[in-house]
Design an enzyme around this catalytic site. Structure first.
Site, PDB file in Angstrom:
ATOM      1  CE  LYS A  48      42.378  46.864  53.320  1.00  0.00           C
ATOM      2  NZ  LYS A  48      43.427  46.580  52.345  1.00  0.00           N
ATOM      3  CD  GLU A  98      39.428  42.352  42.850  1.00  0.00           C
ATOM      4  OE1 GLU A  98      39.726  42.054  44.012  1.00  0.00           O
ATOM      5  OE2 GLU A  98      38.354  42.906  42.559  1.00  0.00           O
ATOM      6  CG  HIS A 125      25.099  15.660  33.104  1.00  0.00           C
ATOM      7  ND1 HIS A 125      24.841  14.515  32.380  1.00  0.00           N
ATOM      8  CD2 HIS A 125      25.668  15.236  34.268  1.00  0.00           C
ATOM      9  CE1 HIS A 125      25.204  13.456  33.081  1.00  0.00           C
ATOM     10  NE2 HIS A 125      25.712  13.872  34.233  1.00  0.00           N
ATOM     11  CD  GLU A 181      28.663  47.265  44.463  1.00  0.00           C
ATOM     12  OE1 GLU A 181      29.385  47.983  45.199  1.00  0.00           O
ATOM     13  OE2 GLU A 181      28.976  46.950  43.303  1.00  0.00           O
ATOM     14  CE  LYS A 231      34.916  49.828  43.213  1.00  0.00           C
ATOM     15  NZ  LYS A 231      35.803  49.750  44.369  1.00  0.00           N
ATOM     16  N   GLY A 245      41.587  42.629  50.195  1.00  0.00           N
ATOM     17  CA  GLY A 245      40.190  42.180  50.267  1.00  0.00           C
ATOM     18  C   GLY A 245      40.034  40.698  49.940  1.00  0.00           C
ATOM     19  NE  ARG A 246      43.297  40.150  44.513  1.00  0.00           N
ATOM     20  CZ  ARG A 246      43.417  41.467  44.433  1.00  0.00           C
ATOM     21  NH1 ARG A 246      42.397  42.238  44.791  1.00  0.00           N
ATOM     22  NH2 ARG A 246      44.518  42.027  44.002  1.00  0.00           N
TER      23      ARG A 246
HETATM   24  O1  F6P Z   1      36.074  46.684  43.737  1.00  0.00           O
HETATM   25  C1  F6P Z   1      36.891  45.634  44.044  1.00  0.00           C
HETATM   26  C2  F6P Z   1      37.044  45.488  45.514  1.00  0.00           C
HETATM   27  O2  F6P Z   1      37.844  46.510  46.002  1.00  0.00           O
HETATM   28  C3  F6P Z   1      37.616  44.144  45.925  1.00  0.00           C
HETATM   29  O3  F6P Z   1      38.982  44.064  45.790  1.00  0.00           O
HETATM   30  C4  F6P Z   1      37.110  44.023  47.311  1.00  0.00           C
HETATM   31  O4  F6P Z   1      37.208  42.720  47.807  1.00  0.00           O
HETATM   32  C5  F6P Z   1      35.702  44.503  47.128  1.00  0.00           C
HETATM   33  O5  F6P Z   1      35.795  45.552  46.184  1.00  0.00           O
HETATM   34  C6  F6P Z   1      35.009  44.988  48.372  1.00  0.00           C
HETATM   35  O6  F6P Z   1      35.721  46.035  48.941  1.00  0.00           O
HETATM   36  P1  F6P Z   1      35.424  46.497  50.422  1.00  0.00           P
HETATM   37  O7  F6P Z   1      35.763  45.375  51.329  1.00  0.00           O
HETATM   38  O8  F6P Z   1      36.302  47.693  50.642  1.00  0.00           O
HETATM   39  O9  F6P Z   1      33.969  46.853  50.512  1.00  0.00           O
END
Ligand code: F6P
Length: 563
Positions: A203, A361, A392, A209, A519, A264-265
């Site tokens: 987003k 979150e 188990h 990452e 971060k 995002g979620r």
């Molecule tokens: O760091 C948390 C977060 O902002 C989440 O809320 C989100 O889903 C994820 O990182 C990924 O964010 P983005 O879609 O901006 O890469």
């Protein structure tokens, strides 16, 4: 406007008194008192059946929880959510994930952009699936690699994993989230460069990452001989930051917009769901949206007493704030601080991690909307695994441990797998909830041992170990069938339960400022790990443990040699 914390309201106090009175009443007693209990404490919203009878909830509990909901103005809050009011107060935005699945789409701005976005996603997905959209050398795509993390990974990964039988035969899906390069390498080992399409899903288009993996993907394509000026044919982006995506190198027409008002979620219903449409097809994506919409309609219109997300959300409040509660301390009570989610559906094995982000979150907050510290406990640790595997491993803790962990058992009514396997799954699922509730007394264990031929001394020694306390609550959530529509409804059910909880606690379910701190610090440490001397301003900020660890990673035998 003066702010009254929910714990200072008569509705809250009435629940405290009621909880005190109910403290010593067991589930077995509740069932003995009311033989109809099993058919009264349940609710349905096709295709979801929600049984919450195995919980310490009485008619009085329900009445008081509904009073609490009214005290917190839940009805108005639900309308505010659906009408696009800025319920995400710290970011001054609506949270309009429901608009992404509303039909027919009206002509509000959100609905217009949703329609345009859905059209763009489905058109592109169809072209890829029909082999019309190709890579740089003209080969159709055989591998889709989603590069994204958190909400840009967990939702599409869950749905694509859930329906392997619906996958496009010739297109394989991969999901890479971690910055650990081994994650991408493992996926790429199964891909051929000229037939691989990468979906950069972010987003913000600033997540470290995802950008690191996108850069690695670009290098991999170049090394495989894809011409630099054709690289764009191997990338699309799902993002709210189209400008950054284009600067990175994704052609403008291959950027799929995610609106700022989608958290995002909560974003799998948006362009972030593109991998679903690519792997499973547009019909499946639409069925998923339809299922979510049916839960939306129910949430918005059903009486609270029959409203699945409202009941589930209020039940969480009951668990967290009232069960095991010490009257004087609203925050550090002994409520149920975790919830296990156990789907008896192998294909839903990723649901616990999806719900972890959705619930933890959203509800991991200590500040109410007015900026004051919360006076009550909020949120729960969410964890779990597929049934029967967990039986188990961690079920021992659920059954005989000292902590009470409510469980959401999830099952399908019509078989989603071979009939005999499904029968086993259901037998086990029902057995676990029954064992958790009914338990086994020391006397019963003793009698069993004697019947098995143990001596009285042996039975005496073993009986306590074999007894199970019981009286442990669980829900059973049954999907009519295991279909994209049912899954959509189930996910929307949890989304709305989260919202209900946030309204009662008066917290913002739609921000996640906490994650920013880690971060920031990791940015500094990343710099420090690459320098021959850690810059003083960075060192000064670090505690002695972190400094020592930094040294440990950087000394002669450490992996991070300084230049
Ligand atoms: O760091 C948390 C977060 O902002 C989440 O809320 C989100 O889903 C994820 O990182 C990924 O964010 P983005 O879609 O901006 O890469």
């Amino acid at each position: 406007m003066a702010y009254t914390s929910i714990h200072n309201t008569p509705a809250w106090r009435a629940l405290l008194d009621h909880a005190e009175a109910l403290k010593r009443v067991s589930l077995n007693e509740l069932f003995a008192e009311d033989p109809q209990r099993g058919s009264r404490f349940r609710a349905t919203c096709d295709p979801v059946y929600f049984d919450y009878a195995k919980d310490h909830i009485t008619d009085r509990t329900l009445t008081l929880l509904l009073d609490l909901a009214n005290t917190a103005n839940l009805s108005a809050a639900i309308e505010a959510l659906f009408c696009g009011q800025p319920v995400n107060t710290t970011e001054h935005r609506p949270a309009l994930h429901t608009a992404l699945r509303s039909r027919p789409l009206g002509d509000s701005e959100a609905e217009r952009s949703t329609a345009a976005s859905l059209h763009k996603i489905t058109t592109f997905a169809e072209k890829v699936r029909q082999r019309e959209e190709t890579g740089a050398t003209g080969k159709p795509f055989c591998s889709i690699v989603n590069l994204g993390i958190g909400g840009s990974d967990l939702g599409p990964r869950l749905v694509v994993t859930a329906f392997p039988q619906l996958h496009h035969q010739a297109i394989h899906s991969h999901f890479v989230a971690n910055i650990d390069s081994d994650a991408l390498s493992a996926a790429l080992a199964e891909c051929t460069a000229d037939a691989t399409l990468f979906v950069i899903s972010s987003k913000s288009f600033s997540t470290i990452e995802t950008l690191a993996n996108a850069d690695r993907a670009r290098r991999w394509l170049l090394e495989a001989g894809i011409a630099e000026d054709s690289l764009g044919r191997h990338f699309v982006a799902a993002t709210a930051n189209g400008e950054a995506a284009q600067q990175w190198g994704v052609p403008a027409q291959r950027v799929f917009a995610v609106e700022e008002w989608v958290g995002g979620r909560f974003s799998l219903w948006s362009a972030v769901g593109l991998p679903i449409a690519l792997a499973l097809g547009n019909d499946v994506f639409r069925q998923l949206l339809d299922g979510a919409r049916s839960m939306d309609d129910h949430f918005r219109s059903a009486d609270f007493a029959d409203n699945l997300p409202v009941l589930h959300g209020l039940q969480a409040i009951w668990h967290i704030n009232f069960r095991g509660h010490e009257k004087t301390d609203h925050k550090n009570n002994n409520g149920y601080r975790s919830r296990a989610v156990i789907p008896y559906v192998h294909q839903l094995r990723l649901l616990p991690s999806y719900l972890q982000q959705l619930m933890m979150e959203s509800l991991g907050k200590s500040t109410v909307r007015e900026g004051l510290e919360t006076a009550t406990a909020t949120g729960q640790v969410i964890w779990g695994d597929e049934g029967t595997n967990g039986q188990h491993s961690f079920h021992q803790f659920l059954l005989q441990g000292t902590e009470v962990v409510p469980v959401d058992f999830i099952a399908t009514r019509t078989p989603h797998c071979q009939a005999d396997a499904h029968r086993q799954l259901i037998a086990n699922c029902l057995a676990q909830s029954s064992a958790l509730m009914t338990g086994k007394t020391v006397g019963e264990a003793y009698a069993e041992l004697i019947a098995q031929g143990f001596t009285q001394t042996e039975a005496d020694q073993l009986a306590a170990h074999k007894s199970v306390p019981g009286n442990r609550p669980s829900n059973t959530i049954v999907l009519d069938d295991f279909s994209p529509r049912s899954l959509g409804a189930l996910l929307a059910f949890y989304e709305h339960s989260v919202y209900v909880q946030s309204v009662i606690w008066n917290i913002n379910a739609f921000d996640q400022w906490g994650v920013e701190l880690g971060k920031q610090i990791s940015d500094h440490l990343f710099t420090a790990l690459g320098e021959s001397e850690t810059p003083a301003p960075i060192l000064d900020r670090l505690d002695s443990s972190t400094r020592n660890l930094l040294d440990h990673f950087c000394n002669d035998s450490g992996a991070q040699k300084k230049s």
